[in-house]
Design a protein around this motif. Structure first.
Motif, mmCIF file in Angstrom:
data_model
loop_
_atom_site.group_PDB
_atom_site.id
_atom_site.type_symbol
_atom_site.label_atom_id
_atom_site.label_comp_id
_atom_site.label_asym_id
_atom_site.label_seq_id
_atom_site.Cartn_x
_atom_site.Cartn_y
_atom_site.Cartn_z
ATOM 1 N N SER A 34 17.161 16.664 13.468
ATOM 2 C CA SER A 34 17.926 15.431 13.220
ATOM 3 C C SER A 34 16.996 14.236 13.020
ATOM 4 O O SER A 34 17.302 13.328 12.243
ATOM 5 C CB SER A 34 18.888 15.159 14.386
ATOM 6 O OG SER A 34 18.172 15.036 15.610
ATOM 7 N N GLN A 35 15.851 14.218 13.726
ATOM 8 C CA GLN A 35 14.885 13.135 13.547
ATOM 9 C C GLN A 35 14.276 13.174 12.147
ATOM 10 O O GLN A 35 14.079 12.140 11.508
ATOM 11 C CB GLN A 35 13.761 13.240 14.589
ATOM 12 C CG GLN A 35 14.195 12.997 16.028
ATOM 13 C CD GLN A 35 13.059 13.275 16.998
ATOM 14 O OE1 GLN A 35 12.960 14.363 17.557
ATOM 15 N NE2 GLN A 35 12.190 12.300 17.186
ATOM 16 N N LEU A 36 13.997 14.385 11.690
ATOM 17 C CA LEU A 36 13.403 14.556 10.365
ATOM 18 C C LEU A 36 14.424 14.222 9.277
ATOM 19 O O LEU A 36 14.104 13.553 8.288
ATOM 20 C CB LEU A 36 12.913 15.997 10.212
ATOM 21 C CG LEU A 36 11.913 16.292 9.094
ATOM 22 C CD1 LEU A 36 10.695 15.385 9.175
ATOM 23 C CD2 LEU A 36 11.495 17.751 9.137
ATOM 24 N N ASP A 37 15.660 14.679 9.472
ATOM 25 C CA ASP A 37 16.719 14.375 8.512
ATOM 26 C C ASP A 37 16.944 12.866 8.402
ATOM 27 O O ASP A 37 17.182 12.327 7.327
ATOM 28 C CB ASP A 37 18.024 15.054 8.928
ATOM 29 C CG ASP A 37 18.043 16.536 8.566
ATOM 30 O OD1 ASP A 37 17.270 16.938 7.675
ATOM 31 O OD2 ASP A 37 18.827 17.277 9.170
ATOM 32 N N TYR A 38 16.885 12.183 9.544
ATOM 33 C CA TYR A 38 17.077 10.734 9.559
ATOM 34 C C TYR A 38 16.029 10.051 8.683
ATOM 35 O O TYR A 38 16.353 9.194 7.849
ATOM 36 C CB TYR A 38 16.993 10.219 10.992
ATOM 37 C CG TYR A 38 16.931 8.708 11.086
ATOM 38 C CD1 TYR A 38 18.075 7.937 10.952
ATOM 39 C CD2 TYR A 38 15.717 8.053 11.304
ATOM 40 C CE1 TYR A 38 18.016 6.554 11.019
ATOM 41 C CE2 TYR A 38 15.643 6.672 11.367
ATOM 42 C CZ TYR A 38 16.804 5.927 11.237
ATOM 43 O OH TYR A 38 16.735 4.563 11.295
ATOM 44 N N LYS A 39 14.763 10.431 8.851
ATOM 45 C CA LYS A 39 13.694 9.814 8.068
ATOM 46 C C LYS A 39 13.837 10.150 6.581
ATOM 47 O O LYS A 39 13.639 9.295 5.711
ATOM 48 C CB LYS A 39 12.321 10.279 8.572
ATOM 49 C CG LYS A 39 11.949 9.714 9.926
ATOM 50 C CD LYS A 39 10.615 10.266 10.424
ATOM 51 C CE LYS A 39 9.433 9.709 9.660
ATOM 52 N NZ LYS A 39 9.176 8.284 9.915
ATOM 53 N N ILE A 52 24.208 6.199 9.429
ATOM 54 C CA ILE A 52 23.023 6.195 10.289
ATOM 55 C C ILE A 52 23.446 6.403 11.731
ATOM 56 O O ILE A 52 24.270 5.642 12.263
ATOM 57 C CB ILE A 52 22.247 4.874 10.159
ATOM 58 C CG1 ILE A 52 21.706 4.712 8.730
ATOM 59 C CG2 ILE A 52 21.096 4.816 11.161
ATOM 60 C CD1 ILE A 52 21.038 3.383 8.468
ATOM 61 N N ASP A 53 22.881 7.417 12.358
ATOM 62 C CA ASP A 53 23.180 7.677 13.764
ATOM 63 C C ASP A 53 22.400 6.693 14.631
ATOM 64 O O ASP A 53 21.184 6.578 14.504
ATOM 65 C CB ASP A 53 22.791 9.120 14.117
ATOM 66 C CG ASP A 53 23.026 9.430 15.579
ATOM 67 O OD1 ASP A 53 24.191 9.546 15.977
ATOM 68 O OD2 ASP A 53 22.026 9.536 16.325
ATOM 69 N N ILE A 54 23.106 5.996 15.532
ATOM 70 C CA ILE A 54 22.474 4.953 16.340
ATOM 71 C C ILE A 54 21.381 5.528 17.230
ATOM 72 O O ILE A 54 20.341 4.883 17.449
ATOM 73 C CB ILE A 54 23.530 4.203 17.199
ATOM 74 C CG1 ILE A 54 22.897 3.040 17.961
ATOM 75 C CG2 ILE A 54 24.246 5.158 18.126
ATOM 76 C CD1 ILE A 54 22.336 1.944 17.112
ATOM 77 N N ASN A 55 21.568 6.733 17.722
ATOM 78 C CA ASN A 55 20.548 7.330 18.590
ATOM 79 C C ASN A 55 19.278 7.687 17.806
ATOM 80 O O ASN A 55 18.169 7.507 18.312
ATOM 81 C CB ASN A 55 21.106 8.574 19.281
ATOM 82 C CG ASN A 55 22.183 8.225 20.296
ATOM 83 O OD1 ASN A 55 22.081 7.211 20.985
ATOM 84 N ND2 ASN A 55 23.220 9.043 20.371
ATOM 85 N N ALA A 56 19.457 8.163 16.568
ATOM 86 C CA ALA A 56 18.288 8.451 15.725
ATOM 87 C C ALA A 56 17.574 7.147 15.381
ATOM 88 O O ALA A 56 16.337 7.090 15.358
ATOM 89 C CB ALA A 56 18.730 9.171 14.452
ATOM 90 N N TRP A 57 18.347 6.102 15.139
ATOM 91 C CA TRP A 57 17.758 4.796 14.828
ATOM 92 C C TRP A 57 16.957 4.273 16.013
ATOM 93 O O TRP A 57 15.844 3.789 15.866
ATOM 94 C CB TRP A 57 18.872 3.820 14.455
ATOM 95 C CG TRP A 57 18.393 2.445 14.121
ATOM 96 C CD1 TRP A 57 17.907 2.007 12.918
ATOM 97 C CD2 TRP A 57 18.324 1.323 15.012
ATOM 98 N NE1 TRP A 57 17.544 0.679 13.006
ATOM 99 C CE2 TRP A 57 17.789 0.232 14.269
ATOM 100 C CE3 TRP A 57 18.667 1.123 16.349
ATOM 101 C CZ2 TRP A 57 17.595 -1.023 14.834
ATOM 102 C CZ3 TRP A 57 18.478 -0.130 16.908
ATOM 103 C CH2 TRP A 57 17.944 -1.191 16.158
ATOM 104 N N ARG A 58 17.529 4.395 17.217
ATOM 105 C CA ARG A 58 16.828 3.935 18.427
ATOM 106 C C ARG A 58 15.573 4.757 18.681
ATOM 107 O O ARG A 58 14.550 4.217 19.102
ATOM 108 C CB ARG A 58 17.762 4.023 19.635
ATOM 109 C CG ARG A 58 18.803 2.920 19.689
ATOM 110 C CD ARG A 58 19.531 2.924 21.019
ATOM 111 N NE ARG A 58 20.543 1.892 21.070
ATOM 112 C CZ ARG A 58 21.840 2.114 21.273
ATOM 113 N NH1 ARG A 58 22.277 3.357 21.447
ATOM 114 N NH2 ARG A 58 22.693 1.104 21.310
ATOM 115 N N SER A 59 15.660 6.054 18.433
ATOM 116 C CA SER A 59 14.495 6.918 18.644
ATOM 117 C C SER A 59 13.341 6.489 17.752
ATOM 118 O O SER A 59 12.193 6.399 18.201
ATOM 119 C CB SER A 59 14.886 8.369 18.358
ATOM 120 O OG SER A 59 13.762 9.212 18.432
#
Length: 319
Positions: A39-44, A120-127
């Protein structure tokens, strides 16, 4: 850069794979045992390609981008772990302060609304925000204190880069612009009373006030008759330009100059500091990679195929 070397290494690892059958679902890598999630990679990836409809990358392109982004995440995780080991991790208070600063640029609840609209997932954004804060903190508190800039080094850089410190002749002006002549003249009056451009723009919402620098020889032809005879502190007559009305206040008319070593020092220091920080970071990273235990899951490869085929399917459905 070392990060490019790391990413290239990661891409080669992705091709070969390194998978544990009992690996937790969603985990694509582990850095000294700590997981990095898909999920972190997908976010970027999604953030980078936001708004790029119709773009259909090849498998190799996606794999290369995922490798680069995964390399970034691994480096960021190594930095976070280093801060933990030093006893100076990014605190919850630091994270909240940074988030509040971002939110302050958005009125009411528009920040959440934008996240929803952009998926945009808020947790991914915060991470990712926490990772960036960790990088900044590491440079500021761990690397910067170890760097010294010798005056002889600064002097040598100045001598060999003289052209960087040449400032051409030009005009520094305040431009007051709007749709109505009376409002523009009111803006000029407020400036003379001592209000800053920002304060005037806030007070007169339909008037734009900003400082501009125009190099000698680049002055718009329509401005020349009004500006060339101005004295510092004086305002030009009203100028009509493309349905807008503007007035120019001359702040300073500067001749061509070469900054002295003393005047140039802040710029020299900035350049040398950036170089030394980059070198210091790469040295640190090189040492970390010798002992770090980095495992990358082979399960990432099917996800790359999926990413590549998502856009064509979506494109066909729209036709």
């Amino acid at each position: 850069m070392k990060r490019l070397v790391v990413s290239a290494l990661l891409v080669s690892v992705l091709l070969g794979g390194c998978q544990t059958k009992s690996e937790e679902p969603g985990v694509i890598a582990r850095v000294n045992g700590k997981p990095i999630y898909l999920s972190q990679l997908d976010y970027k990836y999604d953030l980078k390609h936001d708004g790029s409809e119709g773009y259909v990358p090849s498998v190799d392109q996606v794999r290369a981008e995922y490798g680069q982004m995964l390399g970034d995440l691994i480096v960021q995780e190594l930095v976070s772990q280093e801060l933990d080991a030093r006893g100076t991790p990014v605190s919850d208070q630091e994270l909240k302060k940074a988030e509040d600063e971002v939110r302050s640029d958005y009125p009411d609840d528009s920040f959440e609304q934008i996240l929803i609209e952009e998926y945009i997932d808020i947790n991914a954004w915060r991470s990712q925000l926490k990772y960036q804060l960790a990088m900044d903190k590491f440079y500021r508190e761990a690397l910067r204190p170890e760097i010294k800039i010798d005056y002889k080094e600064a002097e040598e850089y100045y001598r060999t880069h003289l052209s960087d410190f040449y400032q051409p002749a030009g005009y520094r002006m305040v431009m007051v612009k709007g749709l109505a002549e009376d409002l523009v003249l009111k803006g000029v009056e407020l400036y003379r009373e001592g209000l800053s451009p920002e304060e005037i723009s806030t007070k007169l919402r339909n008037v734009s006030v900003r400082e501009v620098w125009i190099r000698d020889g680049q002055m718009p032809a329509s401005w020349k008759p009004f500006v060339e005879t101005l004295e510092p502190g004086k305002a030009s007559p009203i100028i009509n330009q493309d349905k807008e009305i503007l007035c120019l206040i001359l702040v300073e008319k500067k001749p061509a100059t070469l900054l002295t070593p003393l005047q140039a020092y802040p710029k020299v220091e900035k350049v040398l500091l950036e170089r030394k920080l980059k070198d210091k970071f790469e040295q640190w990273l090189d040492e970390e990679l010798k002992t770090a235990k980095i495992k990358i899951s082979k399960e990432l490869l099917p996800e790359l195929e999926k990413k590549r085929t998502e856009d064509p399917v979506q494109e066909e459905s729209q036709q």
